[in-house]
Design an enzyme around this catalytic site. Structure first.
Site, mmCIF file in Angstrom:
data_model
loop_
_atom_site.group_PDB
_atom_site.id
_atom_site.type_symbol
_atom_site.label_atom_id
_atom_site.label_comp_id
_atom_site.label_asym_id
_atom_site.label_seq_id
_atom_site.Cartn_x
_atom_site.Cartn_y
_atom_site.Cartn_z
ATOM 1 N N CYS A 83 25.883 23.709 11.886
ATOM 2 C CA CYS A 83 26.001 23.863 10.435
ATOM 3 C C CYS A 83 25.329 25.133 9.938
ATOM 4 O O CYS A 83 25.737 25.692 8.913
ATOM 5 C CB CYS A 83 25.418 22.645 9.731
ATOM 6 S SG CYS A 83 23.671 22.327 10.098
ATOM 7 N N GLU A 132 22.863 16.004 4.690
ATOM 8 C CA GLU A 132 22.749 17.293 5.375
ATOM 9 C C GLU A 132 24.162 17.710 5.756
ATOM 10 O O GLU A 132 24.732 17.192 6.720
ATOM 11 C CB GLU A 132 21.848 17.149 6.613
ATOM 12 C CG GLU A 132 20.432 16.670 6.302
ATOM 13 C CD GLU A 132 19.595 17.695 5.562
ATOM 14 O OE1 GLU A 132 20.012 18.885 5.503
ATOM 15 O OE2 GLU A 132 18.536 17.325 5.027
#
Length: 489
Positions: free
Chosen positions: A291, A257
Site C-alpha cells: 500500500c 488502513e
C-alpha cells in the site's frame, strides 16, 4: 510429512473456541501457490453460524482474560515471540509458497512481525488510569482505560502474517478477544498460522478465533455481528468504504488502513544514485503489492535524464522468477486477476500515449517490471493505486509543481522526498496531504511506536504505539464523592 505439508494440511481448518475443525459451508476455498499453481490446501468455508460461534467464544473468554494479571498476559506474548524465532525458516517457507513472496520479502515481513510482537509484550502492561481534579469539593475522578471487549480483524493478502499480527497481538495484549478473518488467498499465513502460534504460546481457548470464509457465503455478518466493538480492516479503499458504511449505523469503531498512491520525489540537489536505490525498492518490493509503494516517481527535470538512465538500468537488472530462489527479487503476483489487471494498466497507458522505457511481459502470474513515462497530465492512471510492478516516471519543474503533483490524488498514505538539504525536505513534507512522509528514504516504512495511517481515501484512524492503545481500548470514568453532594431538590 514435511513441515510445509503440515502447515497446509493440519492448519487448513477453522479455529473456533480453541478447536480446529472444518467449516460447514457448501464449498471450499482452494489455496494455490501463485508461482507454479500447485494446490496447497482445500478449506471448507465457515458459515454465518460459525462466525457467530467465533464471536460468542471470544466474548465468553474475554472477561476472564481482561481480569488476568497483565504480567501473566505478557508471558503469552513472550512465548509467541520465541516460537516465531524458533520456526522462522519454516514460516518463511510458508510465506514463499502461499504468497509468492521472495526470500527477501519473507525476511522483511518476519522482521517486522517480531518487532510488533515485542511491542505487544510492552502493551500488556501499558494501560494506565488517571486521577483528574474536580471542581466539586470532595470528589475524586478516576478515568480507567479498559478493553473494548472483542475486536474483529480483516487482514489482506500482501503482508498477511504481519498485518494480522499487527492488530491481533496488541488487541489481545490489551485484554480483548479477537476474531480474525484472513484474505481468501492467504488463509494459512494470515489466519491459521497466527492461531497456531498463540495456541502453542498458551493463549486461553476462545480468545482468538479464525474464520476462513468469503462474503459470498456470509455477506456482512462479520461486520454486523453485535459482539465486536471495533473492526480493524486492511485492504482496498472500495471495500473500506463499505466496511465504514456498515459499521457506522451500528456505532462500531473502525480502523481502516487502505490503499495509497504514494510518490517518491527527487529534488534537483538529491544524491541521484541513492535516490535510484530508494525508488526501485519503494516501487518493486514484493512485486509492488504494498500500500505504501511509490506508484509515482517524480524527478526534477534538471536531473531527469541521469536519474532515468540509472533507474531503468537498475530495474532491468532485477531477477524475475521462482520466489524460492534466493536471488529472485520479483516473484509472482498473488493471482491471475491481479496479473491481468496490471497488464491492463500498462496497455491503457500506452493507448493514452505513454512511453514504455521498460515493458515487461506477463507469463501466468509472473509480471515483469515496467516503467512508463510521458503520461498525459489528466491520465486516470496517475490518480489510482497500481498494485504491481509498474512505475510511473513523472518529470517536474520546481518544488511548487512537485507539491501540486504529489497532492493531486485521492489518496494520502505515504511518500518520500530526496534532497541534500534536510530542512528543505521537511518543509516539502509539511505541504503534502499524507499520514506519513519520509525525507531521504523510501516510502515503505512501518515501526511499532510511530502512528501509522493515512489521510483522504487512505483510511481512518491510526495503529502502532499509543494509537493502538486508543484503538483497542476505551475510557471509563468512575467518580467517588468523599463528602456529601448538594442536590438542589
Amino acid at each position: 510429512m514435511s513441515s510445509l505439508e503440515y502447515y497446509f494440511t493440519d492448519l487448513a481448518q477453522q479455529y473456533i473456541g480453541g478447536e480446529w475443525r472444518p467449516g460447514t459451508g457448501s464449498w471450499d476455498i482452494i489455496d494455490f501457490n501463485p508461482y507454479d499453481g500447485e494446490k496447497l490446501a482445500s478449506i471448507t468455508i465457515a458459515t454465518v453460524d460459525e462466525v457467530d460461534e467465533a464471536y460468542r467464544a471470544a466474548a465468553a473468554a474475554q472477561k476472564e482474560w481482561a481480569a488476568t494479571n497483565p504480567y501473566a498476559r505478557r508471558a503469552v506474548f513472550e512465548k509467541a515471540l520465541r516460537i516465531i524465532e524458533d520456526r522462522e525458516q519454516e514460516i518463511a517457507g510458508v510465506i514463499i509458497a502461499e504468497l509468492g513472496g521472495t526470500h527477501l520479502k519473507a525476511g522483511f515481513e518476519l522482521h517486522l512481525a517480531k518487532e510488533f510482537l515485542r511491542e505487544s509484550i510492552r502493551l500488556a502492561l501499558t494501560p494506565e488510569g488517571q486521577i483528574i481534579p474536580s471542581p466539586v469539593e470532595g470528589k475524586e475522578n478516576r478515568v480507567y482505560r479498559v478493553p473494548v471487549g472483542v475486536v474483529g480483524v480483516i487482514s489482506p493478502f500482501n503482508f498477511p502474517f504481519l498485518l494480522s499480527l499487527k492488530s491481533v497481538a496488541p488487541a489481545l495484549a490489551l485484554g480483548n478477544g479477537v476474531v480474525l478473518k484472513p484474505h481468501q488467498d492467504t488463509p494459512v499465513v494470515g489466519g491459521s498460522l497466527v492461531a497456531k502460534i498463540f495456541e502453542d504460546a498458551g493463549l486461553p481457548p476462545g480468545l482468538l478465533n479464525v474464520v476462513i470464509t468469503d462474503i459470498a457465503e456470509i455477506g456482512d455478518a462479520f461486520l454486523e455481528h453485535p459482539v465486536p466493538k471495533v473492526i480493524s480492516f486492511t485492504g482496498s479503499d472500495s471495500v473500506g468504504r463499505h466496511v465504514a458504511a456498515v459499521c457506522a449505523p451500528l456505532f462500531k469503531n473502525v480502523v481502516l488502513e487502505l490503499g495509497g498512491n504514494s510518490a517518491l520525489v527527487v529534488l534537483d540537489d538529491a544524491d541521484i544514485d541513492y535516490a535510484v536505490d530508494a525508488a526501485v525498492f519503494s516501487r518493486y518490493v514484493h512485486q509492488g503489492q504494498v500500500c505504501m509503494a511509490a506508484n509515482r516517481v517524480l524527478v526534477d527535470r534538471r536531473i531527469a535524464d541521469e536519474f532515468t538512465e540509472k533507474f531503468v538500468a537498475k530495474v532491468r537488472s532485477l531477477k524475475v522468477g521462482d520466489p524460492s530462489d534466493p536471488a529472485t527479487v520479483i516473484g509472482p503476483v498473488i493471482n491471475s486477476s491481479q496479473a491481468e489487471a496490471i497488464s491492463g494498466v500498462v496497455r491503457r497507458a500506452l493507448e493514452e500515449g505513454a512511453t514504455a522505457l521498460l515493458h515487461g511481459t506477463t507469463t501466468d502470474n509472473l509480471v515483469e517490471p515496467s516503467i512508463l513515462t510521458d503520461l498525459p497530465a489528466d491520465s486516470p492512471l496517475l490518480q489510482q493505486e497500481i498494485f504491481g510492478p509498474v512505475a510511473l516516471l513523472v518529470p517536474f519543474d520546481g518544488e511548487e509543481e512537485a507539491v501540486r503533483l504529489v497532492n493531486n490524488t485521492p489518496y494520502g498514505l505515504s511518500g518520500a522526498v530526496h534532497t541534500a538539504d534536510v530542512e528543505r525536505g521537511i518543509a516539502f513534507a509539511k505541504q503534502i496531504d499524507t499520514g506519513m512522509f519520509h525525507v531521504n528514504d523510501g516510502t515503505v516504512h512501518d515501526e511499532p511506536l510511530v502512528a501509522f495511517g493515512g489521510e483522504k481515501s487512505s483510511g481512518i484512524g491510526r495503529l502502532n504505539g499509543e494509537a493502538t492503545v486508543q484503538a483497542f481500548t476505551t475510557q471509563k470514568w468512575i467518580s467517588v464523592q468523599h463528602g456529601r453532594s448538594f442536590f438542589p431538590f
